[in-house]
Motif scaffolding. Structure first.
Motif, PDB file in Angstrom:
ATOM      1  N   ALA A  48       0.896  -1.176  -0.007  1.00 31.66           N
ATOM      2  CA  ALA A  48      -0.011   0.107  -0.057  1.00 31.66           C
ATOM      3  C   ALA A  48       0.735   1.390   0.018  1.00 31.66           C
ATOM      4  N   ILE A  49       0.214   2.247  -0.530  1.00 32.94           N
ATOM      5  CA  ILE A  49       0.937   3.606  -0.501  1.00 32.94           C
ATOM      6  C   ILE A  49      -0.175   4.477   0.378  1.00 32.94           C
ATOM      7  N   CYS A  50       0.454   5.225   1.306  1.00 35.45           N
ATOM      8  CA  CYS A  50      -0.548   6.025   2.026  1.00 35.45           C
ATOM      9  C   CYS A  50      -0.159   7.337   2.202  1.00 35.45           C
ATOM     10  N   VAL A  51      -0.860   8.309   2.364  1.00 38.00           N
ATOM     11  CA  VAL A  51      -0.805   9.920   2.709  1.00 38.00           C
ATOM     12  C   VAL A  51      -1.166  10.111   4.082  1.00 38.00           C
ATOM     13  N   PRO A  52      -0.431  10.363   5.006  1.00 38.48           N
ATOM     14  CA  PRO A  52      -0.777  10.816   6.610  1.00 38.48           C
ATOM     15  C   PRO A  52      -1.322  12.144   6.447  1.00 38.48           C
ATOM     16  N   GLU A  75       0.261 -16.224   7.145  1.00 38.26           N
ATOM     17  CA  GLU A  75       0.733 -16.285   5.730  1.00 38.26           C
ATOM     18  C   GLU A  75       0.299 -14.672   5.054  1.00 38.26           C
ATOM     19  N   TRP A  76       0.100 -13.722   5.834  1.00 37.87           N
ATOM     20  CA  TRP A  76       0.255 -12.423   5.457  1.00 37.87           C
ATOM     21  C   TRP A  76       1.221 -11.687   5.433  1.00 37.87           C
ATOM     22  N   ASP A  77       1.537 -10.898   4.584  1.00 36.24           N
ATOM     23  CA  ASP A  77       2.891 -10.055   4.486  1.00 36.24           C
ATOM     24  C   ASP A  77       2.646  -8.632   3.953  1.00 36.24           C
ATOM     25  N   VAL A  78       2.319  -7.729   4.641  1.00 35.03           N
ATOM     26  CA  VAL A  78       1.867  -6.404   3.971  1.00 35.03           C
ATOM     27  C   VAL A  78       3.055  -5.427   4.407  1.00 35.03           C
ATOM     28  N   VAL A  79       3.212  -4.486   3.461  1.00 33.10           N
ATOM     29  CA  VAL A  79       4.281  -3.458   3.421  1.00 33.10           C
ATOM     30  C   VAL A  79       3.452  -2.230   3.376  1.00 33.10           C
ATOM     31  N   ILE A  80       3.674  -1.152   3.899  1.00 32.21           N
ATOM     32  CA  ILE A  80       2.965   0.239   3.613  1.00 32.21           C
ATOM     33  C   ILE A  80       4.322   1.306   3.331  1.00 32.21           C
ATOM     34  N   TYR A  81       4.038   2.053   2.308  1.00 33.21           N
ATOM     35  CA  TYR A  81       5.002   3.188   2.039  1.00 33.21           C
ATOM     36  C   TYR A  81       4.318   4.551   2.160  1.00 33.21           C
ATOM     37  N   ALA A  86       7.460   6.423  -1.217  1.00 34.16           N
ATOM     38  CA  ALA A  86       7.098   5.419  -2.642  1.00 34.16           C
ATOM     39  C   ALA A  86       7.351   6.147  -3.776  1.00 34.16           C
ATOM     40  N   VAL A  87       7.529   7.247  -3.924  1.00 33.92           N
ATOM     41  CA  VAL A  87       7.555   8.106  -5.297  1.00 33.92           C
ATOM     42  C   VAL A  87       9.096   8.021  -5.435  1.00 33.92           C
ATOM     43  N   ARG A  88       9.810   8.125  -4.271  1.00 35.30           N
ATOM     44  CA  ARG A  88      11.191   8.009  -4.494  1.00 35.30           C
ATOM     45  C   ARG A  88      11.636   6.759  -5.092  1.00 35.30           C
ATOM     46  N   MET A  89      11.328   5.584  -4.412  1.00 31.38           N
ATOM     47  CA  MET A  89      11.267   4.193  -4.864  1.00 31.38           C
ATOM     48  C   MET A  89      10.957   4.049  -6.381  1.00 31.38           C
ATOM     49  N   LEU A  90       9.833   4.433  -6.421  1.00 24.50           N
ATOM     50  CA  LEU A  90       9.344   4.494  -8.205  1.00 24.50           C
ATOM     51  C   LEU A  90      10.500   5.027  -9.087  1.00 24.50           C
ATOM     52  N   ALA A  91      10.959   6.404  -8.844  1.00 24.15           N
ATOM     53  CA  ALA A  91      11.966   7.076  -9.496  1.00 24.15           C
ATOM     54  C   ALA A  91      13.017   6.439  -9.642  1.00 24.15           C
ATOM     55  N   GLN A  92      13.568   5.307  -8.624  1.00 26.59           N
ATOM     56  CA  GLN A  92      14.841   4.669  -8.772  1.00 26.59           C
ATOM     57  C   GLN A  92      14.591   3.444  -9.614  1.00 26.59           C
ATOM     58  N   GLY A  93      13.500   3.051  -9.814  1.00 30.33           N
ATOM     59  CA  GLY A  93      12.952   1.882 -10.697  1.00 30.33           C
ATOM     60  C   GLY A  93      12.993   0.537 -10.099  1.00 30.33           C
ATOM     61  N   ASN A  94      12.474   0.756  -8.466  1.00 31.04           N
ATOM     62  CA  ASN A  94      12.248  -0.317  -7.935  1.00 31.04           C
ATOM     63  C   ASN A  94      11.261  -1.473  -8.502  1.00 31.04           C
ATOM     64  N   PRO A  95      11.607  -2.626  -8.995  1.00 28.77           N
ATOM     65  CA  PRO A  95      10.629  -3.526  -9.562  1.00 28.77           C
ATOM     66  C   PRO A  95       9.545  -3.822  -8.793  1.00 28.77           C
ATOM     67  N   ASN A  96       9.560  -4.162  -7.541  1.00 32.74           N
ATOM     68  CA  ASN A  96       8.624  -4.565  -6.519  1.00 32.74           C
ATOM     69  C   ASN A  96       7.471  -3.366  -6.465  1.00 32.74           C
ATOM     70  N   ILE A  97       7.856  -2.062  -6.133  1.00 33.26           N
ATOM     71  CA  ILE A  97       6.783  -1.034  -6.142  1.00 33.26           C
ATOM     72  C   ILE A  97       6.249  -0.536  -7.705  1.00 33.26           C
ATOM     73  N   LEU A  98       6.973  -0.725  -8.487  1.00 30.60           N
ATOM     74  CA  LEU A  98       6.623  -0.317  -9.945  1.00 30.60           C
ATOM     75  C   LEU A  98       5.614  -1.313 -10.416  1.00 30.60           C
ATOM     76  N   SER A  99       5.719  -2.446  -9.973  1.00 30.96           N
ATOM     77  CA  SER A  99       4.611  -3.481 -10.256  1.00 30.96           C
ATOM     78  C   SER A  99       3.101  -2.943  -9.811  1.00 30.96           C
ATOM     79  N   LEU A 100       3.176  -2.247  -8.602  1.00 35.10           N
ATOM     80  CA  LEU A 100       1.845  -1.704  -8.064  1.00 35.10           C
ATOM     81  C   LEU A 100       1.137  -1.057  -8.967  1.00 35.10           C
TER      82      LEU A 100
END
Length: 264
Positions: A48-52, A75-81, A86-100
């Motif tokens: 998930a991506i969130c805006v507090p 069995e659940w594994d959840v990560v929230i950015y 999240a945008v920094r990771m997207l800009a870096q080309g991180n495959p995991n978060i780009l998939s979202l």
């Protein structure tokens, strides 16, 4: 599948603050196998991506640990950015978060207007720089494939699979999938997350140990070379435009905060 209330209750990053939430991992790739399968070592993974609220941006509050919160329940594994991370990771080309940003409709759990805007402008993050991320992740899987059992990250069931086949078959499937997805992205500027109808059956064969270690290594060698060639031939820009990335980040944070005020 829906997340248990014991995970979502009291977690605003999966509730009112969430702008985007979807499946990742084996579920997203069309490769999930239930625990009753003797070869299954899959979790149910979501991201998930969130805006507090505004005070997290103007005050001293901080979301999670440096903008990340991880939740593991059974069995659940959840990560929230948090959105900026999240945008920094997207800009870096991180495959995991780009998939979202490239999931099929059915694999999104939540999409607020700000999250939809992010998906609609995902081309901002499409560039050749992803080559380094995809290849780097793939090399990590290649190392784990043959050395992971000595590094203590796997449970007993996974160790038994390594003992049976002589290598970590799950890492092998990740390795081949990452390289193929990276090649496709460099060629087309699109990420094909759901491998159903593409190569999911073959990837599951690898995951089940139907390929020898030598076959996996040979295919990986071929794909690493193809990834190099795809990078050299790619017509994508070298890297994302920093100004456009920043504008997009500002827009989604402002939009989400304003939406939260309107709904309060």
């Amino acid at each position: 599948m829906s997340l248990p209330r014991e995970i979502t209750d009291g977690e605003p990053g999966l509730g009112p603050w969430a702008i985007l939430h979807g499946y990742r991992g084996s579920v997203a790739h069309g490769m999930y196998e239930p625990p009753e399968n003797p070869l299954s070592i899959d979790d149910k993974d979501t991201m998930a991506i969130c805006v507090p609220p505004l005070d997290y941006y103007c005050g001293l509050s901080e979301y999670g640990s440096r903008g990340t919160r991880e939740i593991k329940r059974g069995e659940w594994d959840v990560v929230i950015y948090e959105a900026r991370k999240a945008v920094r990771m997207l800009a870096q080309g991180n495959p995991n978060i780009l998939s979202l940003l490239w999931l099929p409709e059915s694999l999104y759990i939540a999409r607020a207007p700000a999250g939809r805007h992010l998906i609609e402008h995902r081309e901002v993050f499409v560039a050749r720089h992803v080559f380094h991320s995809f290849v780097g992740y793939a090399k990590g899987q290649l190392h784990k494939m043959t050395h992971g059992s000595q590094q203590g990250y796997m449970g007993d069931k996974r160790k038994r699979i390594v003992e049976r086949f002589g290598y970590d078959t799950k890492n092998a499937a990740h390795l081949i999938r990452l390289l193929r997805m990276g090649i496709e992205f460099l060629r087309d500027g699109e990420m094909r997350v759901d491998r159903g109808g593409l190569d999911a059956t073959e990837l599951l064969d690898i995951k089940h140990g139907a390929w020898t270690l030598e076959q996996v290594q040979a295919e990986a060698t071929r794909l690493f070379a193809r990834a190099e060639d795809a990078h050299d031939r790619s017509t994508l820009p070298l890297r994302p435009d920093g100004e456009r990335v920043n504008e997009l980040c500002l827009h989604i944070v402002r939009a989400a905060i304003e939406e939260g005020r309107d709904s309060a």
